[in-house]
Design a protein around this motif. Structure first.
Motif, PDB file in Angstrom:
ATOM      1  N   ASP A 345       2.401  15.966 117.683  1.00 40.97           N
ATOM      2  CA  ASP A 345       1.055  16.543 117.741  1.00 40.97           C
ATOM      3  C   ASP A 345       0.874  17.710 116.765  1.00 40.97           C
ATOM      4  N   SER A 346       1.919  18.543 116.610  1.00 40.40           N
ATOM      5  CA  SER A 346       1.781  19.686 115.708  1.00 40.40           C
ATOM      6  C   SER A 346       1.597  19.232 114.266  1.00 40.40           C
ATOM      7  N   THR A 347       2.307  18.171 113.878  1.00 42.80           N
ATOM      8  CA  THR A 347       2.145  17.631 112.528  1.00 42.80           C
ATOM      9  C   THR A 347       0.759  17.035 112.354  1.00 42.80           C
ATOM     10  N   LEU A 348       0.293  16.311 113.367  1.00 42.49           N
ATOM     11  CA  LEU A 348      -1.041  15.712 113.283  1.00 42.49           C
ATOM     12  C   LEU A 348      -2.128  16.786 113.243  1.00 42.49           C
ATOM     13  N   ASP A 349      -1.897  17.902 113.926  1.00 36.62           N
ATOM     14  CA  ASP A 349      -2.867  19.000 113.856  1.00 36.62           C
ATOM     15  C   ASP A 349      -3.003  19.515 112.431  1.00 36.62           C
ATOM     16  N   ILE A 350      -1.875  19.615 111.732  1.00 33.25           N
ATOM     17  CA  ILE A 350      -1.911  20.072 110.339  1.00 33.25           C
ATOM     18  C   ILE A 350      -2.580  19.036 109.451  1.00 33.25           C
ATOM     19  N   LEU A 351      -2.273  17.767 109.672  1.00 37.28           N
ATOM     20  CA  LEU A 351      -2.832  16.702 108.836  1.00 37.28           C
ATOM     21  C   LEU A 351      -4.290  16.416 109.147  1.00 37.28           C
ATOM     22  N   GLY A 352      -4.761  16.793 110.322  1.00 37.83           N
ATOM     23  CA  GLY A 352      -6.148  16.538 110.679  1.00 37.83           C
ATOM     24  C   GLY A 352      -6.363  15.247 111.444  1.00 37.83           C
ATOM     25  N   HIS A 353      -5.313  14.696 112.053  1.00 37.48           N
ATOM     26  CA  HIS A 353      -5.407  13.488 112.897  1.00 37.48           C
ATOM     27  C   HIS A 353      -6.066  12.310 112.169  1.00 37.48           C
ATOM     28  N   PRO A 354      -5.519  11.916 111.018  1.00 37.11           N
ATOM     29  CA  PRO A 354      -6.078  10.734 110.347  1.00 37.11           C
ATOM     30  C   PRO A 354      -5.555   9.448 110.981  1.00 37.11           C
ATOM     31  N   GLU A 355      -6.156   8.333 110.615  1.00 37.23           N
ATOM     32  CA  GLU A 355      -5.525   7.045 110.884  1.00 37.23           C
ATOM     33  C   GLU A 355      -4.401   6.896 109.854  1.00 37.23           C
ATOM     34  N   TYR A 356      -3.220   6.496 110.296  1.00 40.16           N
ATOM     35  CA  TYR A 356      -2.115   6.465 109.344  1.00 40.16           C
ATOM     36  C   TYR A 356      -1.150   5.334 109.663  1.00 40.16           C
ATOM     37  N   VAL A 357      -0.347   4.996 108.666  1.00 39.11           N
ATOM     38  CA  VAL A 357       0.795   4.108 108.841  1.00 39.11           C
ATOM     39  C   VAL A 357       1.984   4.785 108.171  1.00 39.11           C
ATOM     40  N   LEU A 358       3.116   4.799 108.857  1.00 37.16           N
ATOM     41  CA  LEU A 358       4.355   5.384 108.354  1.00 37.16           C
ATOM     42  C   LEU A 358       5.443   4.346 108.587  1.00 37.16           C
ATOM     43  N   ARG A 359       5.958   3.788 107.495  1.00 36.81           N
ATOM     44  CA  ARG A 359       6.794   2.592 107.627  1.00 36.81           C
ATOM     45  C   ARG A 359       7.859   2.568 106.529  1.00 36.81           C
ATOM     46  N   ASP A 360       9.059   2.114 106.876  1.00 39.87           N
ATOM     47  CA  ASP A 360      10.140   1.908 105.910  1.00 39.87           C
ATOM     48  C   ASP A 360      10.204   0.432 105.542  1.00 39.87           C
ATOM     49  N   TYR A 361      10.186   0.150 104.233  1.00 41.58           N
ATOM     50  CA  TYR A 361      10.299  -1.224 103.735  1.00 41.58           C
ATOM     51  C   TYR A 361      11.656  -1.385 103.038  1.00 41.58           C
ATOM     52  N   GLN A 362      12.379  -2.486 103.385  1.00 44.69           N
ATOM     53  CA  GLN A 362      13.683  -2.730 102.787  1.00 44.69           C
ATOM     54  C   GLN A 362      13.923  -4.225 102.700  1.00 44.69           C
ATOM     55  N   ASN A 363      14.739  -4.634 101.706  1.00 45.99           N
ATOM     56  CA  ASN A 363      15.027  -6.055 101.574  1.00 45.99           C
ATOM     57  C   ASN A 363      15.899  -6.516 102.741  1.00 45.99           C
ATOM     58  N   PRO A 364      15.831  -7.793 103.097  1.00 41.94           N
ATOM     59  CA  PRO A 364      16.503  -8.275 104.310  1.00 41.94           C
ATOM     60  C   PRO A 364      17.990  -7.967 104.346  1.00 41.94           C
ATOM     61  N   GLY A 365      18.665  -8.001 103.210  1.00 39.27           N
ATOM     62  CA  GLY A 365      20.100  -7.751 103.213  1.00 39.27           C
ATOM     63  C   GLY A 365      20.459  -6.287 103.235  1.00 39.27           C
ATOM     64  N   GLY A 366      19.493  -5.423 103.023  1.00 40.16           N
ATOM     65  CA  GLY A 366      19.754  -3.989 103.021  1.00 40.16           C
ATOM     66  C   GLY A 366      20.555  -3.529 101.825  1.00 40.16           C
ATOM     67  N   THR A 367      20.534  -4.319 100.735  1.00 43.33           N
ATOM     68  CA  THR A 367      21.335  -3.963  99.558  1.00 43.33           C
ATOM     69  C   THR A 367      20.633  -2.958  98.657  1.00 43.33           C
TER      70      THR A 367
END
Length: 505
Positions: A345-367
């Motif tokens: 919540d404290s981070t969202l208060d600073i950011l202003g509560h936007p709609e967001y996506v936070l995601r890690d993308y990696q290849n299937p083998g993790g190489t």
């Protein structure tokens, strides 16, 4: 009549301003500013009544400029412009109806009102994060006298608090600095007649606030290390902030006492609110103005026209049709995405509560190293919440930003656009960060350009949406920034072709 017109023009502006004073702890001192200005005017009421009116048409440009600022601020959804326009309008009306002598008599309480207006977010962040770093550095140096300390950005790690004490925005000192400057002006006006000493007290409030805030962080670190780490958070930490602010006031009073001992003044300690002796009834009668003077009628016409224009231009803000960011594909360019834990919540208060996506993308083998994607979308920025530049946020998480460059990327139509590229460092870890802002179909690298397009498009299109797109990836040992960028853009190029469905153009 002008008072009623002013209330019509500014009722929503003043209501939202008071609402921010109530909710934003950084600007709660705003309540004291208009109250003190009224106190000063009331104390000087006999002198003000005795001043013979000498209306000056030099006030007309100020009236016009103030109303233009109001119109631009309302139509362009720029809060600081809306609020500051009131001061220009008041200055212009005083000159237009009462003249320069009266204006000089009320200049101080009028100028003091600037402190009731919260700083624009862009400027506020420019001050906040350097103050965070300064408080962290100063307190870390002091804490090293007691035990080993390791500092990463705004995080101080100690032997018994290995996760670190995070010197967050609330600990930057900007809150106490703004409040202390306001109170130092009030104190100097009431308790000191010498102008140079008043200025010295205001200037002294800045280092006092900075040092007192660093002292607060030191106390927090000592308590967390030698007593209880939980005391560094919550109510105990807030109580420490209050006590340190009281200490700042005592230091200011002590400094004034020392100045009076070194440079005594026969009138030191006397209040500056000294009403002038009353003039004759004839002079007071002459001090009244004709309600239907030419200046009055011109001001009323301009204010009425501005109000009608704003009413005619008022319409519901355009909210464009788009897909939610949560439906962004989990597979892009052969990389599989995994959502990160939700932001607190404290981070969202600073950011202003936007709609967001936070995601890690990696290849299937993790190489290959993952690519962390963060997209924050603001459907409306009319309340002042805007995309937050990562260049200010990441130092608070312990990262050091190096090797900044503005690079050129290509949008789906093949046109090039600028983006920011940083090599960020935390300990022995290096990563590459690329980010840009989306402004109604434009990609820009500067938050100032983003603000310009926000104002322009709010006026033209009745749209105030915007977004931030940020990609971060770890760098191999010895990998160059250009090589890491080429690797990231294997994911970024397909992402750009997809974003149009989620960030309207």
């Amino acid at each position: 009549m002008l008072l009623l017109l002013g209330g019509w023009l500014y009722h929503s502006v003043l209501y939202n301003l008071a609402l921010q004073w109530s909710k934003d702890p950084n600007f709660q001192h705003g309540w004291f500013v208009p109250a003190f200005s009224l106190y000063v005017l009331w104390g000087n009421r006999q002198r003000l009544v005795s001043i013979r009116p000498a209306p000056s048409w030099t006030g007309l440009p100020f009236v016009v400029f103030g109303l233009l600022l109001l119109a631009m601020g309302v139509l362009g959804i720029e809060l600081y412009t809306q609020r500051s326009s009131l001061l220009f309008l008041l200055a212009g009306l005083i000159l237009l109806l009462r003249g320069w002598e009266f204006f000089r008599a009320v200049f101080f309480p009028l100028a003091f009102l600037i402190l009731m207006i919260p700083l624009p977010n862009l400027i506020y962040q420019e001050f906040t994060f350097p103050l965070q770093l300064l408080a962290t550095r100063l307190s870390a140096e002091v804490l090293r006298l007691f035990f080993p300390v390791f500092r990463e950005g705004n995080i101080i790690k100690t032997p018994h608090v290995p996760e670190g004490l995070n010197v967050v925005e609330a600990c930057s000192g900007i809150r106490s600095l703004l409040s202390l400057i306001t109170l130092s002006i009030i104190y100097g006006y009431l308790m000191e007649k010498r102008k140079r000493i008043r200025v010295a007290l205001v200037c002294a409030a800045i280092p006092i606030a900075v040092l007192a805030n660093a002292f607060r962080v030191c106390i927090t670190g000592l308590v967390a290390e030698y007593w209880d780490p939980s005391m560094a958070k919550g109510k105990p930490h807030e109580l420490t902030g209050l006590l340190v602010f009281v200490l700042s006031l005592l230091l200011l009073f002590a400094l004034h006492s020392l100045i009076n001992r070194v440079w005594p003044s026969s009138s030191a300690g006397a209040s500056s609110v000294q009403p002038s002796s009353p003039r004759s009834e004839a002079r007071r009668a002459a001090a009244t103005t004709t309600p239907w003077s030419a200046g009055f009628l011109v001001a009323a016409l301009l204010m009425t026209s501005t109000g009608v224009l704003l009413w005619a231009r008022s319409r519901t803000e355009v909210i464009t049709v788009r897909q939610p960011l949560s439906s962004l594909p989990n597979e892009i360019a052969g990389l599989n995405g995994v959502d990160s834990p939700p932001l607190d919540d404290s981070t969202l208060d600073i950011l202003g509560h936007p709609e967001y996506v936070l995601r890690d993308y990696q290849n299937p083998g993790g190489t290959e190293p993952w690519v962390n994607l963060f997209v924050a979308y603001y459907a409306s920025q009319k309340t002042g919440e805007t995309p937050h530049t990562p260049a200010h946020c990441l130092p608070g998480a312990g990262w050091t930003l190096t090797q900044h460059r503005t690079i050129s990327l290509r949008d789906p139509e093949g046109s090039s656009f600028p983006a920011n590229r940083y090599v960020i460092v935390q300990g022995k870890t290096r990563a590459l960060m690329i980010y840009w802002f989306e402004a109604q179909g434009r990609e820009v690298s500067s938050e100032y350009k983003l603000k310009y397009y926000l104002v322009a498009d709010s006026i033209r299109l009745h749209r105030s949406d915007g977004a931030l797109v940020r990609m971060i990836t770890p760098m191999f040992e010895g990998e160059s920034a250009d090589a890491a960028q080429a690797r990231v853009m294997q994911f970024g190029d397909p992402l750009l072709r997809t974003l149009g469905n989620y960030i309207p153009r």
